[in-house]
Enzyme design. Structure first.
Site, PDB file in Angstrom:
ATOM      1  N   HIS A  26      -3.411  -9.334   3.758  1.00 17.33           N
ATOM      2  CA  HIS A  26      -4.853  -9.440   3.954  1.00 17.33           C
ATOM      3  C   HIS A  26      -5.150 -10.323   5.164  1.00 17.33           C
ATOM      4  O   HIS A  26      -4.575 -11.405   5.299  1.00 17.33           O
ATOM      5  CB  HIS A  26      -5.527 -10.062   2.721  1.00 17.33           C
ATOM      6  CG  HIS A  26      -5.629  -9.120   1.560  1.00 17.33           C
ATOM      7  ND1 HIS A  26      -5.838  -9.534   0.263  1.00 17.33           N
ATOM      8  CD2 HIS A  26      -5.535  -7.756   1.500  1.00 17.33           C
ATOM      9  CE1 HIS A  26      -5.892  -8.489  -0.535  1.00 17.33           C
ATOM     10  NE2 HIS A  26      -5.707  -7.398   0.189  1.00 17.33           N
TER      11      HIS A  26
ATOM     12  N   ARG B 295       0.861  -1.172   0.000  1.00 15.91           N
ATOM     13  CA  ARG B 295       0.000   0.000   0.000  1.00 15.91           C
ATOM     14  C   ARG B 295       0.902   1.227   0.000  1.00 15.91           C
ATOM     15  O   ARG B 295       2.029   1.191   0.512  1.00 15.91           O
ATOM     16  CB  ARG B 295      -0.908   0.018   1.232  1.00 15.91           C
ATOM     17  CG  ARG B 295      -1.820  -1.211   1.374  1.00 15.91           C
ATOM     18  CD  ARG B 295      -2.598  -1.147   2.682  1.00 15.91           C
ATOM     19  NE  ARG B 295      -3.504  -2.286   2.848  1.00 15.91           N
ATOM     20  CZ  ARG B 295      -3.182  -3.416   3.473  1.00 15.91           C
ATOM     21  NH1 ARG B 295      -1.956  -3.558   4.010  1.00 15.91           N
ATOM     22  NH2 ARG B 295      -4.057  -4.407   3.579  1.00 15.91           N
TER      23      ARG B 295
ATOM     24  N   LYS C  57      -1.897  -2.490   8.077  1.00  7.87           N
ATOM     25  CA  LYS C  57      -3.089  -2.024   8.794  1.00  7.87           C
ATOM     26  C   LYS C  57      -3.137  -2.636  10.192  1.00  7.87           C
ATOM     27  O   LYS C  57      -2.808  -3.792  10.397  1.00  7.87           O
ATOM     28  CB  LYS C  57      -4.347  -2.402   8.020  1.00  7.87           C
ATOM     29  CG  LYS C  57      -4.571  -1.575   6.756  1.00  7.87           C
ATOM     30  CD  LYS C  57      -5.916  -1.900   6.123  1.00  7.87           C
ATOM     31  CE  LYS C  57      -6.201  -0.994   4.937  1.00  7.87           C
ATOM     32  NZ  LYS C  57      -7.525  -1.291   4.325  1.00  7.87           N
TER      33      LYS C  57
ATOM     34  N   ARG D 225      -0.496  -1.938  -6.724  1.00  8.46           N
ATOM     35  CA  ARG D 225      -0.643  -3.059  -5.773  1.00  8.46           C
ATOM     36  C   ARG D 225      -1.599  -4.107  -6.353  1.00  8.46           C
ATOM     37  O   ARG D 225      -1.334  -5.311  -6.272  1.00  8.46           O
ATOM     38  CB  ARG D 225      -1.159  -2.514  -4.442  1.00  8.46           C
ATOM     39  CG  ARG D 225      -1.549  -3.567  -3.400  1.00  8.46           C
ATOM     40  CD  ARG D 225      -1.908  -2.849  -2.100  1.00  8.46           C
ATOM     41  NE  ARG D 225      -2.758  -3.620  -1.209  1.00  8.46           N
ATOM     42  CZ  ARG D 225      -2.304  -4.455  -0.283  1.00  8.46           C
ATOM     43  NH1 ARG D 225      -1.011  -4.658  -0.159  1.00  8.46           N
ATOM     44  NH2 ARG D 225      -3.145  -5.089   0.515  1.00  8.46           N
TER      45      ARG D 225
ATOM     46  N   TYR E 280      -9.131 -11.316  -6.611  1.00  6.24           N
ATOM     47  CA  TYR E 280      -8.203 -11.301  -7.738  1.00  6.24           C
ATOM     48  C   TYR E 280      -8.409 -12.487  -8.670  1.00  6.24           C
ATOM     49  O   TYR E 280      -8.025 -12.424  -9.840  1.00  6.24           O
ATOM     50  CB  TYR E 280      -6.762 -11.238  -7.236  1.00  6.24           C
ATOM     51  CG  TYR E 280      -6.458  -9.925  -6.560  1.00  6.24           C
ATOM     52  CD1 TYR E 280      -6.297  -8.764  -7.307  1.00  6.24           C
ATOM     53  CD2 TYR E 280      -6.386  -9.826  -5.178  1.00  6.24           C
ATOM     54  CE1 TYR E 280      -6.048  -7.539  -6.695  1.00  6.24           C
ATOM     55  CE2 TYR E 280      -6.146  -8.617  -4.551  1.00  6.24           C
ATOM     56  CZ  TYR E 280      -5.972  -7.476  -5.323  1.00  6.24           C
ATOM     57  OH  TYR E 280      -5.751  -6.267  -4.712  1.00  6.24           O
TER      58      TYR E 280
ATOM     59  N   HIS F 115      -2.368   2.719  -5.893  1.00  5.18           N
ATOM     60  CA  HIS F 115      -3.006   1.502  -5.395  1.00  5.18           C
ATOM     61  C   HIS F 115      -3.237   0.506  -6.527  1.00  5.18           C
ATOM     62  O   HIS F 115      -3.269  -0.707  -6.295  1.00  5.18           O
ATOM     63  CB  HIS F 115      -4.326   1.830  -4.700  1.00  5.18           C
ATOM     64  CG  HIS F 115      -4.744   0.807  -3.689  1.00  5.18           C
ATOM     65  ND1 HIS F 115      -4.017   0.552  -2.541  1.00  5.18           N
ATOM     66  CD2 HIS F 115      -5.790  -0.058  -3.656  1.00  5.18           C
ATOM     67  CE1 HIS F 115      -4.609  -0.404  -1.840  1.00  5.18           C
ATOM     68  NE2 HIS F 115      -5.676  -0.799  -2.499  1.00  5.18           N
TER      69      HIS F 115
END
Length: 309
Positions: free
Chosen positions: A281, A164, A187, A258, A290, A255
């Site tokens: 994730h 990110r 995150k 990514r 994806y 982004h």
């Protein structure tokens, strides 16, 4: 409109204390904090018109499911989509969870509201040719060599490492030096190790050789023109200029690099679980989107190439 015309001093204190907790304890990203603050402020603005007076603590304590539905209908009438509405509910439930913890209000009426099903939109990935061009020809603009090298290194991290933009900009020299992989803080403060290919290390090394500033081991590696930490907005503006120069679509953003990383790995036979770990994730279901992109690309190629399509 002044804040004292929107809500009482006590409500303002609740608001500020909640935001402070999100920032200091939960360590949410800057973008998430901005979005959550905006969601709460939208509610407070709505309640002023809905109630006909500045918002008091008793108003927040006495909201009913009907009030909440009126607020969500108001958002929808202003063009909010399901994803935006669902995020707003998540933010407001976080706010009420904080109020409940402090003994100031209960979230019962809000908990009765179900979030709408999120609209699933596929991430827009660049082609491999366009992604490589962004990085290999990212110095075509008339700017200082060290700034061009800096932006190339950041874009290389987003595409070559799946980072990110905030993760790339939070890297420090100690996250890189002496490691076989980059130490990434994602995150929620979660740390993961991401292996990167040699060209990325070379791009970072080129930037560090040319950069006039020498950050400390735990300072942000990427610096702005005046020496402060580089802001994400500057990288976004750089890609905006490159899009115009290369004739690329508006979806070509940091982004998107990514997304391109994940899409191209999967298309080359990469393992979904491994891609999940590389992207950071928390849930495999987030990474599985994806597979739909890859399927869409296959179908597009089929329709263009098959003689019976």
């Amino acid at each position: 409109m002044a804040n004292d015309m929107l809500y009482s001093k006590q409500v303002g204190q609740w608001r500020d204390m909640w935001l402070d907790e999100l920032s200091s304890l939960r360590r949410l990203s800057e973008q998430t904090l901005i979005a959550y603050e905006r969601d709460l402020d939208q509610l407070l603005h709505f309640l002023v018109g809905h109630l006909g007076e500045p918002v008091q603590t008793k108003h927040l304590q006495d909201l009913t499911p009907t009030d909440w539905r009126a607020f969500l209908a108001h958002k929808r009438s202003n063009g909010a989509k399901n994803r935006s509405i669902a995020r707003s509910l998540s933010a407001l439930k976080s706010f009420y969870k904080f109020l409940a913890k402090e003994g100031w209000a209960t979230p019962d009426s809000l908990n009765a509201i179900r979030a709408p099903k999120k609209d699933q939109s596929l991430p827009k990935a660049l082609t491999a040719i366009d992604a490589k061009r962004m990085i290999e020809d990212g110095d075509v603009l008339d700017e200082e060599p060290w700034i061009a090298a800096r932006d190339i290194a950041v874009m290389a991290l987003c595409y070559g490492g799946g980072l990110r933009i905030a993760e790339a900009l939070s890297l420090t020299p100690s996250d890189i030096d002496g490691n076989e992989a980059l130490r990434i803080t994602g995150k929620g403060g979660k740390v993961r190790m991401v292996p990167v290919i040699q060209p990325i290390y070379e791009a970072i090394a080129d930037y560090r050789r040319k950069c006039p500033y020498q950050p400390g081991p735990n300072d942000a590696l990427f610096r702005g023109a005046r020496g402060g930490p580089l802001r994400a907005r500057l990288v976004q503006l750089k890609m905006q200029k490159l899009r115009a120069a290369f004739g690329m679509p508006a979806s070509a953003t940091p982004h998107a690099l990514r997304h391109s990383f994940a899409t191209h790995l999967l298309g080359a036979g990469g393992d979904l679980r491994a891609i999940q770990e590389l992207l950071g994730h928390a849930s495999l279901s987030t990474t599985q989107i994806y597979t739909k992109i890859d399927s869409a690309h296959l179908m597009d190629a089929y329709l263009k190439a098959h003689p019976r399509s």
